[in-house]
Design a protein around this motif. Structure first.
Motif, PDB file in Angstrom:
ATOM      1  N   GLU A 183     -71.510 -44.987 -14.469  1.00  0.00           N
ATOM      2  CA  GLU A 183     -71.315 -46.073 -13.473  1.00  0.00           C
ATOM      3  C   GLU A 183     -70.946 -45.202 -12.160  1.00  0.00           C
ATOM      4  OE1 GLU A 183     -67.794 -49.703 -12.841  1.00  0.00           O
ATOM      5  OE2 GLU A 183     -68.153 -48.485 -14.614  1.00  0.00           O
ATOM      6  N   ALA A 184     -70.280 -44.176 -12.054  1.00  0.00           N
ATOM      7  CA  ALA A 184     -70.237 -43.378 -10.792  1.00  0.00           C
ATOM      8  C   ALA A 184     -71.397 -43.296  -9.958  1.00  0.00           C
ATOM      9  CB  ALA A 184     -69.191 -42.284 -11.148  1.00  0.00           C
ATOM     10  N   LEU A 185     -72.345 -42.699 -10.840  1.00  0.00           N
ATOM     11  CA  LEU A 185     -73.515 -42.455 -10.425  1.00  0.00           C
ATOM     12  C   LEU A 185     -74.367 -43.582  -9.604  1.00  0.00           C
ATOM     13  CD1 LEU A 185     -74.706 -39.685 -12.922  1.00  0.00           C
ATOM     14  CD2 LEU A 185     -74.201 -39.343 -10.728  1.00  0.00           C
ATOM     15  N   LEU A 186     -74.297 -44.695 -10.460  1.00  0.00           N
ATOM     16  CA  LEU A 186     -75.001 -45.736  -9.764  1.00  0.00           C
ATOM     17  C   LEU A 186     -74.415 -46.316  -8.830  1.00  0.00           C
ATOM     18  CD1 LEU A 186     -75.742 -47.491 -13.567  1.00  0.00           C
ATOM     19  CD2 LEU A 186     -77.255 -46.612 -11.831  1.00  0.00           C
ATOM     20  N   LEU A 199     -76.116 -46.985  -5.237  1.00  0.00           N
ATOM     21  CA  LEU A 199     -76.122 -48.170  -4.284  1.00  0.00           C
ATOM     22  C   LEU A 199     -75.361 -47.970  -2.884  1.00  0.00           C
ATOM     23  CD1 LEU A 199     -75.836 -50.724  -7.444  1.00  0.00           C
ATOM     24  CD2 LEU A 199     -77.753 -50.102  -5.850  1.00  0.00           C
ATOM     25  N   ALA A 200     -74.277 -47.274  -2.832  1.00  0.00           N
ATOM     26  CA  ALA A 200     -73.892 -47.053  -1.603  1.00  0.00           C
ATOM     27  C   ALA A 200     -74.722 -46.352  -0.688  1.00  0.00           C
ATOM     28  CB  ALA A 200     -72.563 -46.404  -2.055  1.00  0.00           C
ATOM     29  N   GLU A 201     -75.418 -45.541  -0.966  1.00  0.00           N
ATOM     30  CA  GLU A 201     -76.511 -44.705  -0.360  1.00  0.00           C
ATOM     31  C   GLU A 201     -77.555 -45.608  -0.117  1.00  0.00           C
ATOM     32  OE1 GLU A 201     -76.997 -41.120  -2.452  1.00  0.00           O
ATOM     33  OE2 GLU A 201     -75.089 -40.360  -2.073  1.00  0.00           O
ATOM     34  N   ASN A 202     -78.144 -46.210  -1.068  1.00  0.00           N
ATOM     35  CA  ASN A 202     -79.239 -47.296  -0.716  1.00  0.00           C
ATOM     36  C   ASN A 202     -79.269 -48.657  -1.652  1.00  0.00           C
ATOM     37  OD1 ASN A 202     -81.811 -48.359  -0.749  1.00  0.00           O
ATOM     38  ND2 ASN A 202     -82.863 -46.454  -1.438  1.00  0.00           N
ATOM     39  N   PRO A 203     -78.552 -49.575  -0.577  1.00  0.00           N
ATOM     40  CA  PRO A 203     -78.356 -50.642  -1.467  1.00  0.00           C
ATOM     41  C   PRO A 203     -79.669 -51.549  -1.817  1.00  0.00           C
ATOM     42  CG  PRO A 203     -77.058 -50.494   0.637  1.00  0.00           C
ATOM     43  CD  PRO A 203     -78.016 -49.500   0.498  1.00  0.00           C
ATOM     44  N   LYS A 204     -80.741 -51.183  -1.409  1.00  0.00           N
ATOM     45  CA  LYS A 204     -81.868 -51.873  -1.950  1.00  0.00           C
ATOM     46  C   LYS A 204     -82.447 -51.306  -3.008  1.00  0.00           C
ATOM     47  CE  LYS A 204     -82.743 -53.666   2.802  1.00  0.00           C
ATOM     48  NZ  LYS A 204     -83.665 -53.565   3.850  1.00  0.00           N
ATOM     49  N   PHE A 205     -82.079 -50.199  -3.654  1.00  0.00           N
ATOM     50  CA  PHE A 205     -82.462 -49.655  -4.703  1.00  0.00           C
ATOM     51  C   PHE A 205     -82.433 -50.600  -5.950  1.00  0.00           C
ATOM     52  CE2 PHE A 205     -84.208 -46.884  -7.997  1.00  0.00           C
ATOM     53  CZ  PHE A 205     -84.770 -45.750  -7.151  1.00  0.00           C
ATOM     54  N   ILE A 206     -83.233 -51.647  -6.129  1.00  0.00           N
ATOM     55  CA  ILE A 206     -83.175 -52.631  -7.202  1.00  0.00           C
ATOM     56  C   ILE A 206     -83.013 -52.104  -8.474  1.00  0.00           C
ATOM     57  CG2 ILE A 206     -84.103 -54.853  -7.819  1.00  0.00           C
ATOM     58  CD1 ILE A 206     -83.221 -54.858  -4.973  1.00  0.00           C
ATOM     59  N   VAL A 239     -90.613 -48.986   0.242  1.00  0.00           N
ATOM     60  CA  VAL A 239     -90.815 -47.741   0.028  1.00  0.00           C
ATOM     61  C   VAL A 239     -89.458 -47.091  -0.829  1.00  0.00           C
ATOM     62  CG1 VAL A 239     -90.583 -46.361   1.944  1.00  0.00           C
ATOM     63  CG2 VAL A 239     -91.995 -45.485   0.212  1.00  0.00           C
ATOM     64  N   SER A 240     -88.476 -47.258  -0.184  1.00  0.00           N
ATOM     65  CA  SER A 240     -87.307 -46.480  -0.474  1.00  0.00           C
ATOM     66  C   SER A 240     -86.506 -47.351  -1.986  1.00  0.00           C
ATOM     67  CB  SER A 240     -86.157 -46.254   0.423  1.00  0.00           C
ATOM     68  OG  SER A 240     -85.790 -47.768   0.955  1.00  0.00           O
ATOM     69  N   ALA A 241     -86.864 -48.496  -1.915  1.00  0.00           N
ATOM     70  CA  ALA A 241     -86.330 -49.335  -3.125  1.00  0.00           C
ATOM     71  C   ALA A 241     -87.200 -49.117  -4.332  1.00  0.00           C
ATOM     72  CB  ALA A 241     -86.143 -50.719  -2.550  1.00  0.00           C
ATOM     73  N   ALA A 242     -88.157 -49.124  -4.470  1.00  0.00           N
ATOM     74  CA  ALA A 242     -89.194 -49.236  -5.621  1.00  0.00           C
ATOM     75  C   ALA A 242     -89.064 -48.123  -6.485  1.00  0.00           C
ATOM     76  CB  ALA A 242     -90.689 -49.218  -5.375  1.00  0.00           C
ATOM     77  N   GLU A 243     -88.651 -48.202  -7.667  1.00  0.00           N
ATOM     78  CA  GLU A 243     -88.235 -47.159  -8.704  1.00  0.00           C
ATOM     79  C   GLU A 243     -89.787 -46.871  -9.320  1.00  0.00           C
ATOM     80  OE1 GLU A 243     -86.732 -46.454 -13.266  1.00  0.00           O
ATOM     81  OE2 GLU A 243     -86.940 -48.568 -12.505  1.00  0.00           O
ATOM     82  N   LYS A 287     -80.632 -31.266  -6.459  1.00  0.00           N
ATOM     83  CA  LYS A 287     -80.338 -30.007  -5.769  1.00  0.00           C
ATOM     84  C   LYS A 287     -81.323 -29.632  -4.569  1.00  0.00           C
ATOM     85  CE  LYS A 287     -77.505 -27.687  -9.140  1.00  0.00           C
ATOM     86  NZ  LYS A 287     -77.612 -26.446 -10.045  1.00  0.00           N
ATOM     87  N   LEU A 288     -82.695 -30.023  -4.936  1.00  0.00           N
ATOM     88  CA  LEU A 288     -83.726 -29.865  -4.053  1.00  0.00           C
ATOM     89  C   LEU A 288     -83.627 -30.863  -2.886  1.00  0.00           C
ATOM     90  CD1 LEU A 288     -86.730 -28.834  -6.328  1.00  0.00           C
ATOM     91  CD2 LEU A 288     -84.938 -27.194  -4.980  1.00  0.00           C
ATOM     92  N   LYS A 289     -83.560 -32.096  -3.301  1.00  0.00           N
ATOM     93  CA  LYS A 289     -83.704 -33.327  -2.208  1.00  0.00           C
ATOM     94  C   LYS A 289     -82.940 -34.466  -2.997  1.00  0.00           C
ATOM     95  CE  LYS A 289     -87.255 -35.710   0.303  1.00  0.00           C
ATOM     96  NZ  LYS A 289     -88.719 -35.835   0.723  1.00  0.00           N
ATOM     97  N   PRO A 290     -82.316 -35.224  -1.991  1.00  0.00           N
ATOM     98  CA  PRO A 290     -81.486 -36.255  -2.490  1.00  0.00           C
ATOM     99  C   PRO A 290     -82.373 -37.670  -2.868  1.00  0.00           C
ATOM    100  CG  PRO A 290     -81.048 -36.074   0.004  1.00  0.00           C
ATOM    101  CD  PRO A 290     -81.939 -35.107  -0.732  1.00  0.00           C
ATOM    102  N   LEU A 291     -83.105 -37.826  -3.755  1.00  0.00           N
ATOM    103  CA  LEU A 291     -83.944 -38.845  -4.058  1.00  0.00           C
ATOM    104  C   LEU A 291     -83.293 -39.856  -4.796  1.00  0.00           C
ATOM    105  CD1 LEU A 291     -87.014 -36.316  -4.842  1.00  0.00           C
ATOM    106  CD2 LEU A 291     -86.749 -37.791  -3.106  1.00  0.00           C
ATOM    107  N   GLY A 292     -83.597 -41.201  -4.547  1.00  0.00           N
ATOM    108  CA  GLY A 292     -82.991 -42.240  -5.327  1.00  0.00           C
ATOM    109  C   GLY A 292     -83.424 -42.491  -6.816  1.00  0.00           C
ATOM    110  N   TRP A 293     -84.532 -42.372  -7.079  1.00  0.00           N
ATOM    111  CA  TRP A 293     -85.065 -42.013  -8.263  1.00  0.00           C
ATOM    112  C   TRP A 293     -84.634 -41.371  -9.184  1.00  0.00           C
ATOM    113  CZ3 TRP A 293     -87.451 -37.603  -9.804  1.00  0.00           C
ATOM    114  CH2 TRP A 293     -88.323 -37.319  -8.882  1.00  0.00           C
TER     115      TRP A 293
END
Length: 551
Positions: free
Chosen positions: A222-225, A229-236, A104-108, A197-203
């Protein structure tokens, strides 16, 4: 109780007992328009043939012949990528709690909902009802999108973010995606920043990175990516964009490592494996390229989206390895497993030419390459990568004109992703650096060189050669206004010297028409029109055999 009698549902599950159980639950809530699919491939065929109101898909589709290891998330990504289903289609994933926590956390490309097993008929009915309710809320915006009114859809999303706070984030996401689709990337970046700003969402962080990347701010992207990946290494999906960015910055070894990391986490996605093979081949890692391409060919074997170019890629890797027997086996597999079509024929002949070249059969290689080039005009969907490979093979087989035609097509297409520097490097590698230089010139430099070359040919008594040079540069730069009058003058000179030529006359009139449309007061236009009329009259009153035939 809500009336579901008009709903159509597709159940995708390899287990016959599970399909029967879900079908029974649907019947209990008066859903009787139900079809079943046992794999990703059969689901794609069903969804291609007709739309369904709801798709209920098992996450673990197994590793049977049709599924080839694909899971429900990858099926959803294929359906969205190839636009088999609309962005607002209801797609519900059926999965165990343990699998859900992993994906659920990795799926875009999130499904509409997840239903955790085991579940009851009440839960199934409730979730379907909730999905239908949500779709109804967004339906006015979806209808605007379907009508091509994206700007109006954006305005509607913005209004609804305030009016419907329950769905504010969903409307904001849809608005940001629409802004990206209209290439309003600066506004999209702001929209994603507002969500974050409302919520730190990976997508949302990935969306912001995509917008920043499109704006050309590669360091920021590149910095954002890296942050994502540092926060969520499974965000493929973040790996894929990062690898693309690194390749654009000529950091192929890093891109390869990024893709290898992604494949280690999600080993079944064909497009990612294909990209890994490409970058591995570019960095000279033939073993990794061969492994990746073999997996692509194997996993795509039963796919509805099978691409014959995958066999070509595997042949390229095996040829680099020096494995002629293995490469020939791949060509035979392509011949056996895919029906003939222009695209398949191009790939088969191209792959066969590489095998013959490796085996020392230069004449056979050239003959196969000629077949590929003949079929290319009929083929659709051929990738830029494949065309570059074809052009390189043409150069190594002294088929420079065919290579130049491919290069011209790629440079002229804004969607090819091929820049002049790539072509120059390819030409240098093939021992044809002079051909590559023409693509690194500015447009004005190339036109000036062609005009001077045509003038020399014309003065030396070769009007046809002069016209051919200008026709070539016209093909590459059809909107260069200074070239039009020079070309008409040179074409009329050939007609005056060699007699009436109907095809050339048609080109002259088309160019003079463009000159008039661009500048009705063009100072050279009256003289060119008068010269054309004089030559036309001369051909009518004293025709050459060619002119008489054209009349």
């Amino acid at each position: 109780m809500r009336d579901y009698s008009n709903l159509s549902v597709l159940i995708v599950d390899p287990s016959q007992s599970m399909r029967a159980s879900v079908h029974n639950m649907l019947t209990q809530v008066n859903i009787n328009k139900v079809d079943q699919a046992v794999s990703a491939a059969t689901a794609i065929r069903a969804l291609t043939n007709r739309p369904y109101d709801v798709t209920l898909c098992e996450y673990d589709l197994g590793t049977g012949a049709d599924g080839a290891g694909q899971d429900g998330q990858q099926l959803l990504e294929d359906l969205r990528h190839h636009k088999v289903i609309s962005p607002w289609a209801i797609f519900v994933m059926l999965t165990s709690e343990g699998v859900y926590s992993k994906v659920v956390s990795a799926a875009e490309l999130l499904p509409t909902d997840y239903i955790l097993k085991p579940f009851t008929v009440d839960i199934l009915s409730q979730r379907i009802g909730r999905a239908l309710e949500r779709r109804a809320v967004f339906l006015p915006v979806y209808q605007l999108i379907g009508q091509g009114r994206s700007a109006d859809a954006i305005a509607a999303c913005l209004a609804n973010e305030a009016a419907q706070p329950r769905y504010a984030v969903d409307y904001a996401r849809l608005r940001a995606e629409l802004l990206c689709s209209l290439e309003r990337h600066a506004e999209a970046e702001q929209a994603y920043a507002g969500i974050l700003k409302l919520k730190p969402l990976g997508w949302a962080l990935l969306g912001q990175a995509r917008a920043v990347y499109a704006l050309g701010r590669l360091d920021d992207a590149e910095a954002l990516l890296r942050q994502l990946l540092a926060e969520n290494p499974k965000f493929i999906a973040a790996y894929d964009l990062l690898a693309q960015l690194l390749r654009e910055r000529d950091r192929d070894p890093e891109a390869k490592q990024v893709l290898e990391d992604a494949v280690a986490l999600s080993p079944h996605m064909v497009r990612r494996l294909r990209n890994l093979g490409d970058v591995a081949l570019a960095t000279g890692d033939i073993a990794t390229a061969e492994k990746a391409y073999k997996q692509v060919v194997s996993k795509a074997k039963y796919s509805e989206f099978r691409d014959p170019a995958d066999h070509v890629n595997l042949v390229r890797a095996l040829v680099h390895k020096g494995d002629a027997a293995g490469a020939a086996s791949v060509v035979r597999d392509l011949e056996r497993s895919m029906r003939s079509s222009p695209g398949v024929d191009v790939c088969r002949s191209y792959a066969a030419s590489m095998v013959k070249q490796l085996s020392g059969d230069a004449d056979g290689a050239a003959a196969e390459l000629a077949k590929a080039m003949d079929k290319l005009a009929e083929a659709t969907g051929m990738s830029s990568n494949l065309k570059l490979g074809l052009a390189h093979s043409c150069l190594t087989n002294r088929m420079d004109e065919q290579a130049a035609a491919l290069f011209d097509e790629l440079v002229a297409s804004p969607d090819s992703g091929v820049d002049p520097e790539q072509i120059a490097a390819l030409c240098k590698e093939a021992g044809c650096p002079d051909l590559g230089k023409r693509y690194t010139m500015t447009q004005d430099q190339a036109v000036d060189l062609a005009v001077r070359e045509a003038a020399v040919l014309s003065r030396s008594g070769d009007p046809r050669g002069a016209v051919a040079v200008l026709q070539d540069v016209l093909h590459r730069y059809p909107t260069h206004t200074d070239l039009w009058s020079v070309s008409v003058t040179t074409m009329l000179h050939q007609i005056a010297e060699l007699g009436w030529d109907a095809e050339l006359a048609t080109q002259c009139t088309a160019l003079m028409r463009r000159m008039r449309e661009h500048n009705a007061q063009h100072p050279l236009l009256p003289g060119l029109l008068a010269q054309y009329a004089s030559l036309r009259q001369k051909a009518a009153t004293n025709p050459t055999p060619a002119a008489a035939e054209s009349n």
